[in-house]
Design a protein around this motif. Structure first.
Motif, PDB file in Angstrom:
ATOM      1  N   LEU A 268      34.969  54.273  39.756  1.00 27.57           N
ATOM      2  CA  LEU A 268      36.118  53.788  40.280  1.00 27.57           C
ATOM      3  C   LEU A 268      35.694  53.608  41.771  1.00 27.57           C
ATOM      4  O   LEU A 268      35.761  52.810  42.383  1.00 27.57           O
ATOM      5  CB  LEU A 268      37.199  54.092  39.897  1.00 27.57           C
ATOM      6  CG  LEU A 268      38.573  53.314  40.483  1.00 27.57           C
ATOM      7  CD1 LEU A 268      38.290  51.815  40.249  1.00 27.57           C
ATOM      8  CD2 LEU A 268      39.921  53.841  40.036  1.00 27.57           C
ATOM      9  N   VAL A 269      35.398  54.809  42.230  1.00 29.33           N
ATOM     10  CA  VAL A 269      35.012  55.096  43.664  1.00 29.33           C
ATOM     11  C   VAL A 269      34.040  54.266  44.033  1.00 29.33           C
ATOM     12  O   VAL A 269      34.152  53.815  45.106  1.00 29.33           O
ATOM     13  CB  VAL A 269      34.655  56.638  43.849  1.00 29.33           C
ATOM     14  CG1 VAL A 269      34.285  56.972  45.443  1.00 29.33           C
ATOM     15  CG2 VAL A 269      36.242  57.450  43.650  1.00 29.33           C
ATOM     16  N   ARG A 270      33.039  54.309  43.335  1.00 25.92           N
ATOM     17  CA  ARG A 270      31.644  53.495  43.664  1.00 25.92           C
ATOM     18  C   ARG A 270      32.119  52.047  43.799  1.00 25.92           C
ATOM     19  O   ARG A 270      31.462  51.142  44.341  1.00 25.92           O
ATOM     20  CB  ARG A 270      30.501  53.720  42.880  1.00 25.92           C
ATOM     21  CG  ARG A 270      29.211  53.172  43.236  1.00 25.92           C
ATOM     22  CD  ARG A 270      28.081  53.702  42.256  1.00 25.92           C
ATOM     23  NE  ARG A 270      28.124  53.228  40.869  1.00 25.92           N
ATOM     24  CZ  ARG A 270      27.197  53.357  39.942  1.00 25.92           C
ATOM     25  NH1 ARG A 270      26.457  54.062  40.187  1.00 25.92           N
ATOM     26  NH2 ARG A 270      27.580  52.914  38.708  1.00 25.92           N
ATOM     27  N   THR A 271      32.839  51.616  42.917  1.00 27.98           N
ATOM     28  CA  THR A 271      33.172  50.233  42.720  1.00 27.98           C
ATOM     29  C   THR A 271      33.952  49.743  44.147  1.00 27.98           C
ATOM     30  O   THR A 271      33.861  48.748  44.718  1.00 27.98           O
ATOM     31  CB  THR A 271      34.153  49.884  41.578  1.00 27.98           C
ATOM     32  OG1 THR A 271      33.365  49.989  40.418  1.00 27.98           O
ATOM     33  CG2 THR A 271      34.588  48.330  41.509  1.00 27.98           C
ATOM     34  N   ILE A 272      34.790  50.531  44.463  1.00 26.96           N
ATOM     35  CA  ILE A 272      35.634  50.295  45.605  1.00 26.96           C
ATOM     36  C   ILE A 272      34.946  50.534  46.820  1.00 26.96           C
ATOM     37  O   ILE A 272      35.107  49.506  47.578  1.00 26.96           O
ATOM     38  CB  ILE A 272      36.990  51.312  45.642  1.00 26.96           C
ATOM     39  CG1 ILE A 272      37.881  51.129  44.610  1.00 26.96           C
ATOM     40  CG2 ILE A 272      37.645  51.052  47.032  1.00 26.96           C
ATOM     41  CD1 ILE A 272      38.886  52.310  44.499  1.00 26.96           C
TER      42      ILE A 272
END
Length: 220
Positions: free
Chosen positions: A142-146
């Protein structure tokens, strides 16, 4: 050669999962609060009679669904493997916690050392998960997506994400128990430094991997 490269990538990712679980278990063992990414799961163990690993799996499943929703049509089916990876991660947390259970910490200084060691292992584990670019745990996914959607640096997004999880854990703790449980100064320290540690290891380990993994950096 190509198959060997992919085996090395997935092997590194699995090592990252195991190392990250060790880091979280050490931070929790320090008794100064758990890691930010696990803080909500840890608070839930004070409310319901389930293990930290069990709640970690539940929280990771929710984060995975959010990640998939943000990616929309860009979501790749291979990322469904994040769920069994999260299961391995959760089992490793319970396993490491069991192994560390009888390790007595006699002073606040020893607690601090355990905390800092756990932060270092967690940062290294995150780097080992991110670098192979094959899979990632739902939290870091999720961090990488954001980060990809906003263009912000991974470490900065990681720090902000961890703080958001801590705030949600505080809210649940106060709402359910009327007091703050499982969140202390160690949680704040981990929230502030793990992202930077992960960013540091991503740079250092990536440089070492050139030539070790065939076609390194070309995975999608």
């Amino acid at each position: 050669m190509k198959n060997r490269g992919w085996m090395k990538r997935y092997g590194m990712f699995i090592c990252g999962v195991i190392v990250s679980a060790l880091g979280i278990s050490m931070i929790t063992k320090a008794g100064l609060g758990t890691s930010p990414i696990t803080s909500l799961a840890y608070v839930l163990t004070f409310i319901f009679p389930w293990s930290l690993g069990t709640f970690t799996m539940i929280v990771n499943t929710v984060l995975f669904l959010i990640q998939a929703g943000l990616q929309g049509k860009d979501f790749q089916k291979v990322q469904l493997l994040q769920l069994p990876s999260a299961l391995l991660f959760s089992m490793c947390i319970d396993g490491w916690c069991w192994m560390l259970d009888h390790w007595a910490l006699g002073s606040y200084g020893e607690q601090i050392l355990m905390l800092l060691g756990g932060c270092a292992f967690l940062g290294l584990g995150i780097a080992l998960e991110v670098i192979p670019n094959v899979l990632i745990l739902p939290g870091e996914g999720l961090v990488r997506t954001i980060a990809a959607l906003t263009g912000w640096r991974f470490g900065r997004v990681k720090t902000g994400f961890d703080l958001a999880i801590v705030i949600s854990a505080l809210t649940v703790s106060v709402a359910a128990k009327g007091q703050i449980l499982g969140i202390r100064e160690g949680t704040v320290v981990a929230a502030l430094i793990v992202g930077s540690i992960a960013h540091f290891f991503i740079g250092k380990v990536s440089a070492v991997l050139e030539g070790w993994i065939p076609d390194y950096g070309t995975a999608s």
